[in-house]
Motif scaffolding. Structure first.
Motif, PDB file in Angstrom:
ATOM      1  N   LYS A   1       0.847  -1.189   0.000  1.00  0.00           N
ATOM      2  CA  LYS A   1       0.000   0.000   0.000  1.00  0.00           C
ATOM      3  C   LYS A   1       0.884   1.241   0.000  1.00  0.00           C
ATOM      4  CE  LYS A   1      -2.952  -3.246   1.128  1.00  0.00           C
ATOM      5  NZ  LYS A   1      -2.578  -4.631   0.988  1.00  0.00           N
ATOM      6  N   ASN A   2       1.445   1.560  -1.167  1.00  0.00           N
ATOM      7  CA  ASN A   2       2.301   2.736  -1.300  1.00  0.00           C
ATOM      8  C   ASN A   2       2.034   3.415  -2.636  1.00  0.00           C
ATOM      9  OD1 ASN A   2       3.625   1.138  -3.171  1.00  0.00           O
ATOM     10  ND2 ASN A   2       5.312   0.621  -1.809  1.00  0.00           N
ATOM     11  N   THR A   3       2.876   4.366  -3.002  1.00  0.00           N
ATOM     12  CA  THR A   3       2.624   5.154  -4.211  1.00  0.00           C
ATOM     13  C   THR A   3       2.804   4.350  -5.491  1.00  0.00           C
ATOM     14  OG1 THR A   3       4.909   5.923  -4.132  1.00  0.00           O
ATOM     15  CG2 THR A   3       3.247   7.321  -3.123  1.00  0.00           C
ATOM     16  N   PHE A   4       3.492   3.223  -5.432  1.00  0.00           N
ATOM     17  CA  PHE A   4       3.686   2.394  -6.628  1.00  0.00           C
ATOM     18  C   PHE A   4       2.457   1.553  -6.963  1.00  0.00           C
ATOM     19  CE2 PHE A   4       8.426   2.313  -5.563  1.00  0.00           C
ATOM     20  CZ  PHE A   4       8.682   3.378  -6.403  1.00  0.00           C
ATOM     21  N   ARG A   5       1.534   1.440  -6.037  1.00  0.00           N
ATOM     22  CA  ARG A   5       0.397   0.528  -6.217  1.00  0.00           C
ATOM     23  C   ARG A   5      -0.425   0.854  -7.463  1.00  0.00           C
ATOM     24  NH1 ARG A   5      -4.035  -0.267  -1.529  1.00  0.00           N
ATOM     25  NH2 ARG A   5      -4.676  -2.354  -2.029  1.00  0.00           N
ATOM     26  N   ASP A   6      -0.797   2.115  -7.646  1.00  0.00           N
ATOM     27  CA  ASP A   6      -1.611   2.485  -8.804  1.00  0.00           C
ATOM     28  C   ASP A   6      -0.849   2.297 -10.110  1.00  0.00           C
ATOM     29  OD1 ASP A   6      -3.789   3.108  -7.244  1.00  0.00           O
ATOM     30  OD2 ASP A   6      -3.219   5.209  -7.019  1.00  0.00           O
ATOM     31  N   ARG A   7       0.438   2.613 -10.109  1.00  0.00           N
ATOM     32  CA  ARG A   7       1.243   2.424 -11.318  1.00  0.00           C
ATOM     33  C   ARG A   7       1.347   0.956 -11.685  1.00  0.00           C
ATOM     34  NH1 ARG A   7       6.779   5.468 -10.654  1.00  0.00           N
ATOM     35  NH2 ARG A   7       6.013   6.689  -8.922  1.00  0.00           N
ATOM     36  N   ARG A   8       1.480   0.114 -10.677  1.00  0.00           N
ATOM     37  CA  ARG A   8       1.576  -1.322 -10.940  1.00  0.00           C
ATOM     38  C   ARG A   8       0.256  -1.877 -11.454  1.00  0.00           C
ATOM     39  NH1 ARG A   8       5.033  -2.198  -5.451  1.00  0.00           N
ATOM     40  NH2 ARG A   8       7.074  -1.916  -6.398  1.00  0.00           N
ATOM     41  N   LEU A   9      -0.847  -1.402 -10.914  1.00  0.00           N
ATOM     42  CA  LEU A   9      -2.149  -1.873 -11.378  1.00  0.00           C
ATOM     43  C   LEU A   9      -2.449  -1.414 -12.799  1.00  0.00           C
ATOM     44  CD1 LEU A   9      -4.340  -1.572  -8.176  1.00  0.00           C
ATOM     45  CD2 LEU A   9      -3.613  -3.661  -9.334  1.00  0.00           C
ATOM     46  N   GLU A  10      -1.859  -0.304 -13.243  1.00  0.00           N
ATOM     47  CA  GLU A  10      -2.027   0.133 -14.632  1.00  0.00           C
ATOM     48  C   GLU A  10      -1.364  -0.835 -15.598  1.00  0.00           C
ATOM     49  OE1 GLU A  10      -0.535   4.098 -14.904  1.00  0.00           O
ATOM     50  OE2 GLU A  10      -2.198   4.949 -13.746  1.00  0.00           O
ATOM     51  N   ARG A  11      -0.361  -1.550 -15.141  1.00  0.00           N
ATOM     52  CA  ARG A  11       0.330  -2.521 -15.996  1.00  0.00           C
ATOM     53  C   ARG A  11      -0.380  -3.875 -16.021  1.00  0.00           C
ATOM     54  NH1 ARG A  11       4.958  -0.553 -13.334  1.00  0.00           N
ATOM     55  NH2 ARG A  11       5.174  -2.545 -12.253  1.00  0.00           N
ATOM     56  N   LEU A  12      -1.478  -4.003 -15.305  1.00  0.00           N
ATOM     57  CA  LEU A  12      -2.262  -5.237 -15.284  1.00  0.00           C
ATOM     58  C   LEU A  12      -3.417  -5.105 -16.270  1.00  0.00           C
ATOM     59  CD1 LEU A  12      -2.948  -7.997 -14.038  1.00  0.00           C
ATOM     60  CD2 LEU A  12      -4.172  -6.762 -12.240  1.00  0.00           C
ATOM     61  N   LYS A  13      -3.440  -5.930 -17.289  1.00  0.00           N
ATOM     62  CA  LYS A  13      -4.495  -5.925 -18.309  1.00  0.00           C
ATOM     63  C   LYS A  13      -5.311  -7.202 -18.147  1.00  0.00           C
ATOM     64  CE  LYS A  13      -2.156  -2.474 -20.013  1.00  0.00           C
ATOM     65  NZ  LYS A  13      -2.450  -1.141 -19.591  1.00  0.00           N
ATOM     66  N   ILE A  14      -6.604  -7.047 -17.835  1.00  0.00           N
ATOM     67  CA  ILE A  14      -7.467  -8.205 -17.569  1.00  0.00           C
ATOM     68  C   ILE A  14      -8.612  -8.223 -18.563  1.00  0.00           C
ATOM     69  CG2 ILE A  14      -8.815  -9.403 -15.815  1.00  0.00           C
ATOM     70  CD1 ILE A  14      -7.338  -7.772 -13.711  1.00  0.00           C
ATOM     71  N   PHE A  15      -8.904  -9.407 -19.109  1.00  0.00           N
ATOM     72  CA  PHE A  15      -9.989  -9.572 -20.074  1.00  0.00           C
ATOM     73  C   PHE A  15     -10.886 -10.716 -19.623  1.00  0.00           C
ATOM     74  CE2 PHE A  15      -6.321  -7.878 -22.295  1.00  0.00           C
ATOM     75  CZ  PHE A  15      -6.863  -6.727 -22.843  1.00  0.00           C
ATOM     76  N   ALA A  16     -12.206 -10.514 -19.733  1.00  0.00           N
ATOM     77  CA  ALA A  16     -13.171 -11.526 -19.311  1.00  0.00           C
ATOM     78  C   ALA A  16     -13.094 -12.763 -20.200  1.00  0.00           C
ATOM     79  CB  ALA A  16     -14.584 -10.950 -19.327  1.00  0.00           C
ATOM     80  N   GLY A  17     -12.833 -12.579 -21.471  1.00  0.00           N
ATOM     81  CA  GLY A  17     -12.699 -13.685 -22.417  1.00  0.00           C
ATOM     82  C   GLY A  17     -11.252 -13.816 -22.856  1.00  0.00           C
ATOM     83  N   PRO A  18     -11.037 -14.322 -24.058  1.00  0.00           N
ATOM     84  CA  PRO A  18      -9.657 -14.416 -24.554  1.00  0.00           C
ATOM     85  C   PRO A  18      -9.063 -13.028 -24.787  1.00  0.00           C
ATOM     86  CG  PRO A  18     -11.231 -15.186 -26.197  1.00  0.00           C
ATOM     87  CD  PRO A  18     -12.002 -14.922 -24.954  1.00  0.00           C
ATOM     88  N   ALA A  19      -7.761 -12.926 -24.622  1.00  0.00           N
ATOM     89  CA  ALA A  19      -7.080 -11.644 -24.800  1.00  0.00           C
ATOM     90  C   ALA A  19      -7.041 -11.277 -26.285  1.00  0.00           C
ATOM     91  CB  ALA A  19      -5.661 -11.717 -24.255  1.00  0.00           C
ATOM     92  N   PRO A  20      -7.155  -9.984 -26.620  1.00  0.00           N
ATOM     93  CA  PRO A  20      -7.037  -9.572 -28.022  1.00  0.00           C
ATOM     94  C   PRO A  20      -5.670  -9.946 -28.594  1.00  0.00           C
ATOM     95  CG  PRO A  20      -7.910  -7.791 -26.681  1.00  0.00           C
ATOM     96  CD  PRO A  20      -7.482  -8.876 -25.743  1.00  0.00           C
TER      97      PRO A  20
END
Length: 165
Positions: A112-131
């Motif tokens: 829980k620090n300032t890097f948390r939001d930046r790290r979550l921006e690098r997470l790409k999640i898709f409900a189905g198959p990825a494009p």
């Protein structure tokens, strides 16, 4: 002999990883994703440097929950107003925004620090198959049962072998 880690651009290069959430346990998957987003898998890991990689998750709607969590788990948020507590059961969350289930699990496992939001921006999640754009960009693909096993049939007893990586 130098004790420095070396902070060159090559050492801090970000790699794209891809994983399929189909029938993977949510907690185990989220901890592995958080590990890669923080960069702890790299030999140049430093807690003060955001050197983690990108992670692409496909089939988030098919993630597996253990125990009675698939019916009993509830996500809470508050609007900030009196009586503004919102409760969303996981069944409704799975129908409407299945990628949010994994995002919240990973967010809870990051520091829980300032890097948390930046790290979550690098997470790409898709409900189905990825494009295809994300699937073709990935260099590493994770599979089930990633880890070390001490012995396999047909191998010497003491050798360690990589499974599924």
């Amino acid at each position: 002999m130098s004790a420095s880690k070396g902070k060159t651009a090559l050492a801090l290069t970000r790699v794209w990883h891809h994983t399929d959430a189909q029938n993977r346990v949510l907690g185990n998957l989220a901890s592995r994703i958080a590990w890669v987003l923080m960069g702890k898998h790299k030999p140049t890991y430093d807690p003060a440097v955001d050197a983690g990689d990108y992670v692409v998750v496909s089939n988030a709607s098919n993630v597996h929950l253990t125990g009675k969590k698939s019916t009993d788990k509830v996500y809470y948020s508050h609007t900030g107003y009196m009586g503004g507590l919102k409760a969303v059961p996981i069944t409704r969350m799975r129908e409407r925004r299945p990628e949010e289930i994994i995002r919240r699990a990973v967010s809870g496992m990051l520091p829980k620090n300032t890097f948390r939001d930046r790290r979550l921006e690098r997470l790409k999640i898709f409900a189905g198959p990825a494009p295809e754009v994300y699937a073709n960009n990935s260099l590493t693909t994770w599979r089930d049962q990633v880890g070390l096993r001490t012995s396999q049939p047909g191998q010497a007893g003491g050798e360690a072998s990589k499974v599924g990586a």
